[in-house]
Design an enzyme around this catalytic site. Structure first.
Site, PDB file in Angstrom:
ATOM      1  N   ASN A 127       0.875  -1.170   0.000  1.00  0.00           N
ATOM      2  CA  ASN A 127       0.000   0.000   0.000  1.00  0.00           C
ATOM      3  C   ASN A 127       0.914   1.222   0.000  1.00  0.00           C
ATOM      4  O   ASN A 127       1.514   1.545   1.023  1.00  0.00           O
ATOM      5  CB  ASN A 127      -0.880  -0.036   1.262  1.00  0.00           C
ATOM      6  CG  ASN A 127      -1.699   1.234   1.432  1.00  0.00           C
ATOM      7  OD1 ASN A 127      -1.802   2.056   0.519  1.00  0.00           O
ATOM      8  ND2 ASN A 127      -2.290   1.398   2.614  1.00  0.00           N
TER       9      ASN A 127
ATOM     10  N   LYS B 105       0.168   4.274  -0.298  1.00  0.00           N
ATOM     11  CA  LYS B 105      -0.463   5.466   0.294  1.00  0.00           C
ATOM     12  C   LYS B 105      -0.193   6.691  -0.584  1.00  0.00           C
ATOM     13  O   LYS B 105      -0.098   6.560  -1.798  1.00  0.00           O
ATOM     14  CB  LYS B 105       0.020   5.674   1.730  1.00  0.00           C
ATOM     15  CG  LYS B 105      -0.110   4.400   2.571  1.00  0.00           C
ATOM     16  CD  LYS B 105       0.043   4.642   4.024  1.00  0.00           C
ATOM     17  CE  LYS B 105      -0.003   3.312   4.764  1.00  0.00           C
ATOM     18  NZ  LYS B 105      -0.026   3.442   6.194  1.00  0.00           N
TER      19      LYS B 105
ATOM     20  N   HIS C 199      -9.517   0.922   4.849  1.00  0.00           N
ATOM     21  CA  HIS C 199      -8.273   1.233   5.563  1.00  0.00           C
ATOM     22  C   HIS C 199      -8.566   2.210   6.701  1.00  0.00           C
ATOM     23  O   HIS C 199      -9.366   3.136   6.538  1.00  0.00           O
ATOM     24  CB  HIS C 199      -7.233   1.820   4.599  1.00  0.00           C
ATOM     25  CG  HIS C 199      -5.855   1.816   5.179  1.00  0.00           C
ATOM     26  ND1 HIS C 199      -5.455   2.744   6.110  1.00  0.00           N
ATOM     27  CD2 HIS C 199      -4.808   0.971   4.998  1.00  0.00           C
ATOM     28  CE1 HIS C 199      -4.200   2.471   6.470  1.00  0.00           C
ATOM     29  NE2 HIS C 199      -3.796   1.406   5.815  1.00  0.00           N
TER      30      HIS C 199
ATOM     31  N   GLU D   8      -6.964   4.636   7.838  1.00  0.00           N
ATOM     32  CA  GLU D   8      -6.708   6.055   7.538  1.00  0.00           C
ATOM     33  C   GLU D   8      -7.905   6.677   6.826  1.00  0.00           C
ATOM     34  O   GLU D   8      -8.235   7.842   7.034  1.00  0.00           O
ATOM     35  CB  GLU D   8      -5.417   6.180   6.704  1.00  0.00           C
ATOM     36  CG  GLU D   8      -4.194   5.897   7.565  1.00  0.00           C
ATOM     37  CD  GLU D   8      -2.970   5.428   6.807  1.00  0.00           C
ATOM     38  OE1 GLU D   8      -2.918   5.546   5.562  1.00  0.00           O
ATOM     39  OE2 GLU D   8      -2.038   4.928   7.481  1.00  0.00           O
TER      40      GLU D   8
ATOM     41  N   GLU E 299      -5.455  -5.185  10.449  1.00  0.00           N
ATOM     42  CA  GLU E 299      -4.453  -4.151  10.665  1.00  0.00           C
ATOM     43  C   GLU E 299      -4.742  -3.422  11.963  1.00  0.00           C
ATOM     44  O   GLU E 299      -5.552  -2.482  11.981  1.00  0.00           O
ATOM     45  CB  GLU E 299      -4.482  -3.142   9.517  1.00  0.00           C
ATOM     46  CG  GLU E 299      -4.182  -3.722   8.166  1.00  0.00           C
ATOM     47  CD  GLU E 299      -3.553  -2.692   7.243  1.00  0.00           C
ATOM     48  OE1 GLU E 299      -2.500  -2.986   6.690  1.00  0.00           O
ATOM     49  OE2 GLU E 299      -4.104  -1.586   7.114  1.00  0.00           O
TER      50      GLU E 299
ATOM     51  N   GLY F 293       2.431   1.990  10.825  1.00  0.00           N
ATOM     52  CA  GLY F 293       3.403   3.075  10.684  1.00  0.00           C
ATOM     53  C   GLY F 293       4.055   3.490  11.990  1.00  0.00           C
ATOM     54  O   GLY F 293       4.720   4.529  12.058  1.00  0.00           O
TER      55      GLY F 293
ATOM     56  N   SER G 221       3.415  -2.364  10.418  1.00  0.00           N
ATOM     57  CA  SER G 221       4.864  -2.402  10.625  1.00  0.00           C
ATOM     58  C   SER G 221       5.471  -3.766  10.308  1.00  0.00           C
ATOM     59  O   SER G 221       6.398  -4.222  10.985  1.00  0.00           O
ATOM     60  CB  SER G 221       5.222  -1.962  12.052  1.00  0.00           C
ATOM     61  OG  SER G 221       4.779  -0.635  12.272  1.00  0.00           O
TER      62      SER G 221
END
Ligand code: PEP
Length: 251
Positions: free
Chosen positions: A9, A11, A96, A98, A168, A174, A214
């Site tokens: 991904n 991003k 996702h 985010e 996730e 991250g 991560s």
């Protein structure tokens, strides 16, 4: 048997030239050394058509990171599932954290996106996962189950065959913090049991459930060795071909 998948991904990283260079480099590495799993790169919309033309689909698949919750029309700035499909992409990431957090994507909006993606022949990488606060309150199972029920459990078993789940944990994305392989295995097994409850054991056994958060070359082998972890959705470590290849090589 279910597929092993490593998906990247990107991003909002890489301009067009940088993205093309990364896709070319990765494609070259995979053509030279065939992967033992399906490999997907999910890129910003602007890269899709160009990247589709230069990768070998025998070793590398392509996906978008999002699509619109409307089919077409006066929705300035949006990109429809049909448009994504027309670039040559096979996948789309939906759900996702985010997008749920920064763009207020609710379970209902995600359900619309899921339906449109499938109606246009895309496969879905559907993300679920709990926040740190929810993990500390031991609510991870109910959060994941509710996210499945809210946006993908209305699908028929035939539609479900085109869905891949990515677990996730938001606290691991991250942040450099990874769920331990035991923590990840435990919740992956729970997610598979939810799929079995809804669609039956055979469908559950054929569902790929990826870990994201991560994940890198150093921890991928231990994570991917777990029976219910079928690969990874990779953010940061997908931005360099050699780093991403190291994760692919865990299979
Ligand atoms: C992600 O956002 O999908 C992700 C897993 O990111 P990272 O690997 O950078 O934690």
């Amino acid at each position: 048997m279910r597929k092993k998948i490593v998906a990247g991904n990107w991003k909002m990283n890489k301009n067009l030239q940088e993205g093309v260079a990364l896709a070319k480099e990765l494609n070259g590495l995979l053509v030279a050394d065939k992967p033992n799993c399906e490999v997907v790169i999910c890129t910003p919309f602007i890269h899709l058509a160009t990247v589709a033309g230069l990768i070998n689909n025998e070793v590398l698949q392509l996906g978008a990171e999002n699509c619109a919750d409307k089919a077409s029309g006066a929705y300035t700035g949006e990109v429809s599932a049909e448009m994504v499909k027309s670039t040559g992409a096979q996948y789309v990431i939906l759900g996702h954290s985010e997008r749920r957090e920064y763009y207020n994507e609710t379970p209902e909006i995600l359900k619309e996106k899921v339906d449109l993606a499938l109606a246009n022949g895309l496969k879905i990488l559907f993300c679920i996962g709990e926040s740190l606060e929810q993990r500390e309150a031991n609510q991870q199972n109910e959060v994941c189950k509710a996210e499945l029920e809210g946006s993908v459990f209305h699908l028929t078993p035939e539609q479900w065959a085109n869905v891949v789940i990515a677990y996730e944990p938001i606290w691991a994305i991250g942040t450099g913090k990874t769920a331990t392989s035991d923590q990840a295995e435990e919740i992956h097994a729970f997610i598979r049991s939810c799929v079995a409850e809804k669609y039956g054991q055979e469908v559950a056994d054929n569902t790929s459930i990826l870990y994201g958060g991560s994940c890198k070359g150093s921890n991928a082998p231990e994570l991917f060795a777990k029976p219910n972890i079928d690969g990874g959705l990779i953010g940061g470590a997908s931005l360099k071909a050699s780093d991403f290849k190291e994760i692919i090589d865990a299979f």
